[in-house]
Design an enzyme around this catalytic site. Structure first.
Site, PDB file in Angstrom:
ATOM      1  CG  ASP A  53      -3.375 -26.498  -1.587  1.00  0.00           C
ATOM      2  OD1 ASP A  53      -3.106 -25.324  -1.913  1.00  0.00           O
ATOM      3  OD2 ASP A  53      -3.429 -26.871  -0.389  1.00  0.00           O
ATOM      4  CD  GLU A 187      -1.452 -17.470   1.154  1.00  0.00           C
ATOM      5  OE1 GLU A 187      -0.925 -18.592   0.994  1.00  0.00           O
ATOM      6  OE2 GLU A 187      -2.587 -17.177   0.733  1.00  0.00           O
TER       7      GLU A 187
HETATM    8  O1  KIV Z   1      -1.901 -23.290  -3.669  1.00  0.00           O
HETATM    9  C1  KIV Z   1      -1.383 -22.215  -4.007  1.00  0.00           C
HETATM   10  O2  KIV Z   1      -1.647 -21.663  -5.076  1.00  0.00           O
HETATM   11  C2  KIV Z   1      -0.420 -21.616  -3.094  1.00  0.00           C
HETATM   12  C3  KIV Z   1       0.064 -20.246  -3.420  1.00  0.00           C
HETATM   13  C4  KIV Z   1      -0.995 -19.265  -3.174  1.00  0.00           C
HETATM   14  C5  KIV Z   1       1.327 -19.923  -2.725  1.00  0.00           C
HETATM   15  O3  KIV Z   1      -0.064 -22.206  -2.119  1.00  0.00           O
END
Ligand code: KIV
Length: 271
Positions: A53, A187
């Site tokens: 997202d 994260e």
């Molecule tokens: O939306 C995204 O790109 C993510 C990553 C940063 C893990 O969730």
């Protein structure tokens, strides 16, 4: 004999990621949002593609991940799913899909698997999402959880901050695992805590800003290729400067068009 089929690379699957952890092989994951980039990443051997997202920021130019819709995620996931021959493709459930009730979330995740060629969904949450994860897994929808910094909760967290609550992180990651998640993104967590999580969990941890000891690593592809216009987090290493490559090429093309140098005879049709 069908040669194209015999040359097709062996698909990475949900069970093969678990096997990679058991065999201590690092897992690679990058975001992808369209067919062209997904083809390149797949051919480069990345194990997993994430239709993140983060598309809201990277592709749509929003200031956070909240605005992207389920329909938009599905539109892009279909392109990525069609491009990926080898990589497992995981699709983010956009805000607030997994907070709208179990029935609604299973319906949304079901659409992702039915309408794209992708194999799994990712949702932000741990202990608070255990019942949702269990319902999705029960419906045959593989789930990757996401703990630590949860960008969809940016307003609650008051910004993008390193998450240091060791007990909560362990509780979240363990609850996701117990509910049936096949992997968990970790994260913005100090390396030592990410290492502890990786050692305690049976399922793979995929780190972003979480140090070297996770079972795998994920980055936003535009960040690592130097395509991001603006802020790039400090945990990102830049592997190329594609933004400057594009600017140089386009500046040269504009100049040649303006000077009447392009197209020349080699790039035109004769009578
Ligand atoms: O939306 C995204 O790109 C993510 C990553 C940063 C893990 O969730």
């Amino acid at each position: 004999m069908n040669h194209s089929k015999s040359r097709r690379p062996k698909k990475v699957t949900v069970p093969s990621l678990l096997k990679m952890k058991q065999q201590q092989q690092k897992i690679t994951m990058l975001t992808a949002y369209d067919f062209t980039m997904a083809k390149l990443l797949d051919a480069s051997g990345v194990d997993t593609l994430l239709v993140g997202d983060s598309m809201a920021m990277v592709v749509q130019g929003h200031e956070n991940t909240l605005p992207v819709s389920l329909d938009e995620m599905i539109y892009h996931a279909e392109m990525v799913g069609r491009a990926a021959e080898r990589a497992l493709v995981v699709v983010d459930l956009p805000f607030p899909t997994n907070h709208l009730g179990i029935h609604s979330c299973v319906a949304a995740a079901g659409r992702v698997l039915k309408e794209t060629r992708c194999q799994a969904v990712k949702l932000e949450g741990g202990a608070d999402q255990a019942d949702v994860i269990a319902a999705l897994v029960g419906a045959g929808i593989p789930v990757m959880a996401h703990v630590g910094l949860r960008p969809q909760s940016v307003h609650t967290m008051g910004g993008y901050k390193v998450q240091r609550d060791e007990d909560r992180l362990l509780e979240d990651a363990s609850a996701a695992q117990d509910a049936g998640a096949f992997a968990v993104v970790v994260e913005c967590v100090p390396s030592g805590i990410a290492k502890m999580l990786t050692e305690k969990l049976i399922i793979p941890t995929i780190g972003i800003g979480a140090g070297p000891d996770c079972d795998g690593q994920v980055l936003v592809v535009n960040d690592m290729l130097g395509l991001t216009n603006g802020y790039v987090p400090s945990f990102v290493k830049s592997y190329a400067k594609l933004g400057s490559v594009i600017e140089t090429a386009v500046t040269q093309w504009c100049g040649e068009v303006r000077e009447g140098e392009f197209p020349d005879t080699a790039h035109s049709f004769e009578e």
